[in-house]
Design a protein around this motif. Structure first.
Motif, PDB file in Angstrom:
ATOM      1  N   THR A   1      -1.457  -0.902  -4.192  1.00 36.76           N
ATOM      2  CA  THR A   1      -2.865  -0.095  -4.102  1.00 36.76           C
ATOM      3  C   THR A   1      -2.122   1.351  -3.356  1.00 36.76           C
ATOM      4  O   THR A   1      -1.667   1.368  -2.368  1.00 36.76           O
ATOM      5  CB  THR A   1      -3.398  -0.631  -3.075  1.00 36.76           C
ATOM      6  OG1 THR A   1      -4.145  -2.122  -3.658  1.00 36.76           O
ATOM      7  CG2 THR A   1      -4.855   0.165  -2.852  1.00 36.76           C
TER       8      THR A   1
ATOM      9  N   ARG B   1     -10.620  -2.541  -4.129  1.00 42.38           N
ATOM     10  CA  ARG B   1      -9.739  -3.590  -4.400  1.00 42.38           C
ATOM     11  C   ARG B   1     -10.416  -4.922  -4.178  1.00 42.38           C
ATOM     12  O   ARG B   1      -9.826  -6.012  -4.365  1.00 42.38           O
ATOM     13  CB  ARG B   1      -8.078  -3.410  -4.343  1.00 42.38           C
ATOM     14  CG  ARG B   1      -8.093  -3.732  -2.808  1.00 42.38           C
ATOM     15  CD  ARG B   1      -6.575  -3.551  -2.400  1.00 42.38           C
ATOM     16  NE  ARG B   1      -6.195  -4.063  -1.272  1.00 42.38           N
ATOM     17  CZ  ARG B   1      -5.040  -4.490  -0.684  1.00 42.38           C
ATOM     18  NH1 ARG B   1      -3.861  -4.325  -1.522  1.00 42.38           N
ATOM     19  NH2 ARG B   1      -4.782  -5.013   0.537  1.00 42.38           N
TER      20      ARG B   1
ATOM     21  N   LEU C   1       0.778  -1.241   0.045  1.00 45.62           N
ATOM     22  CA  LEU C   1      -0.197  -0.091  -0.197  1.00 45.62           C
ATOM     23  C   LEU C   1       0.938   1.302  -0.178  1.00 45.62           C
ATOM     24  O   LEU C   1       1.839   1.343   0.811  1.00 45.62           O
ATOM     25  CB  LEU C   1      -0.862  -0.039   1.198  1.00 45.62           C
ATOM     26  CG  LEU C   1      -1.831  -1.180   1.469  1.00 45.62           C
ATOM     27  CD1 LEU C   1      -2.778  -0.746   2.617  1.00 45.62           C
ATOM     28  CD2 LEU C   1      -2.870  -1.151   0.190  1.00 45.62           C
TER      29      LEU C   1
END
Length: 362
Positions: free
Chosen positions: A321, A360, A243
């Motif tokens: 992400t 996601r 992330l």
């Protein structure tokens, strides 16, 4: 699968990270007070990353941010000639004084300066700066004391802490330096301390460089605002869920959100800075895509019975992400260490993180 959290730079906008971290705990992506397997950061991202590696809970990190004010971060540099300090204190009053402690209105231009023209004032400043070298406009001694109360360096450098990577720029070579509390790229683990956090946060010209050993360092965002490569190296052969928290609008499909043409100098400066911070991540994102394309090509060659050229073959890495705001943040939020602004950024970070995680995992 290992989890990695990469936090970008952005000064006081780093309160946004706190809201993101709150959402990550809320959704179960990471455990409160423990962090993910790997946490990396640059500038204020390095500071929040180190706070996670210290074992701080979200509630405690939020509390510390709300207690922090401008005076706890920086003050006018003692390197500056004494004769210009009153004038610079007036010109930089919005950067030096928080609303909680009197506000910028408490500063007035010294009487002897009021009768001079702007041209004569700046000419005198230029002459003084040529006569006496100085390292920075602001001094980060307050920041050193503040952060010392945040961090548990014994825990950070112990086996229970997550892997921590801190990015800085070596001043004299311009090379990226990554300090890590675990062995990395054939190098032994670094013993992370307050100097490493200050090194990653030493904004050129604004803050003084930080010396570690025989080297001098500036802010890591000069080279790598989001250090992906060392995170991937540290993960080894393990699968990796990354992330990345940006504080500039970003769309994995489009690259970056479009904005309007600047209408004044402040907007132009804001846009220049935001695009500069975003640039290093664009390069890292594209490099990761190319790495994955090469890994796929090698797999296809082997499937066709063709052995690729000798050498290590890259393994595919899932694309990160990205958690980022939908719109550009105002320039003054970089230096606005105010309670109200922190609360707003907490809320935005949490909302953007929840949205990105839901997208996601539909």
């Amino acid at each position: 699968m290992k989890k990695a959290l990469v936090l970008s730079g952005g000064g006081a906008r780093g309160a946004y990270h706190v809201g993101v971290i709150e959402a990550l705990v809320e959704t179960g992506w990471m455990q409160d007070g423990r962090g993910p397997d790997i946490v990396a950061g640059t500038s204020i991202g390095a500071i929040n990353a180190a706070a996670l590696a210290s074992g701080l809970s979200v509630a405690r990190l939020r509390e510390l941010w709300l207690q922090m004010h401008t005076e706890d971060v920086h003050r006018l540099s003692t390197d500056l000639p004494a004769v210009v300090r009153p004038l610079l204190r007036f010109l930089l009053r919005g950067v030096l004084t928080s609303q909680a402690r009197g506000g910028a209105s408490s500063y007035e231009l010294p009487p002897e300066e009021r009768e001079q023209s702007a041209q004569s004032l700046f000419a005198r400043l230029a002459e003084l700066f040529r006569a006496r070298p100085f390292r920075s406009l602001l001094d980060t001694t307050p920041w050193r004391h503040t952060l010392a109360g945040w961090m548990d360096f014994a825990y950070i450098n112990g086996p229970a802490a997550p892997a921590l990577l801190i990015a800085a720029t070596e001043l004299q070579s311009g090379a990226l330096e990554v300090f890590c509390n675990r062995p990395l790229q054939g190098r032994p683990a670094a013993t992370i301390g307050i100097e490493h956090l200050l090194a990653s946060s030493s904004i050129p010209i604004v803050y003084p460089w930080t010396e570690i050993g025989q080297y001098k360092y500036w802010d890591g965002a000069v080279i790598a605002n989001t250090p992906l490569d060392p995170v991937i190296d540290l993960a080894g052969e393990d699968d990796l869920d990354i992330l990345v928290v940006m504080m500039t609008p970003w769309s994995p499909a489009a690259g970056a959100a479009r904005t309007t043409v600047p209408q004044d100098l402040a907007q132009a400066v804001t846009l220049t800075l935001d695009w500069a911070l975003l640039g290093s991540y664009r390069m890292a994102f594209e490099a990761l895509e190319q790495r994955n394309q090469l890994a796929e090509a090698i797999l296809r060659l082997r499937a066709a019975g063709i052995e690729p050229p000798p050498g290590p073959a890259p393994r595919p890495i899932a694309m990160p992400t990205v958690i980022a705001p939908a719109e550009l943040m105002p320039l003054d939020w970089i230096i606005d260490y105010e309670h109200t602004n922190h609360q707003l950024l907490f809320e935005r970070g949490r909302a953007d993180a929840l949205q990105a995680l839901a997208a996601r995992n539909p």
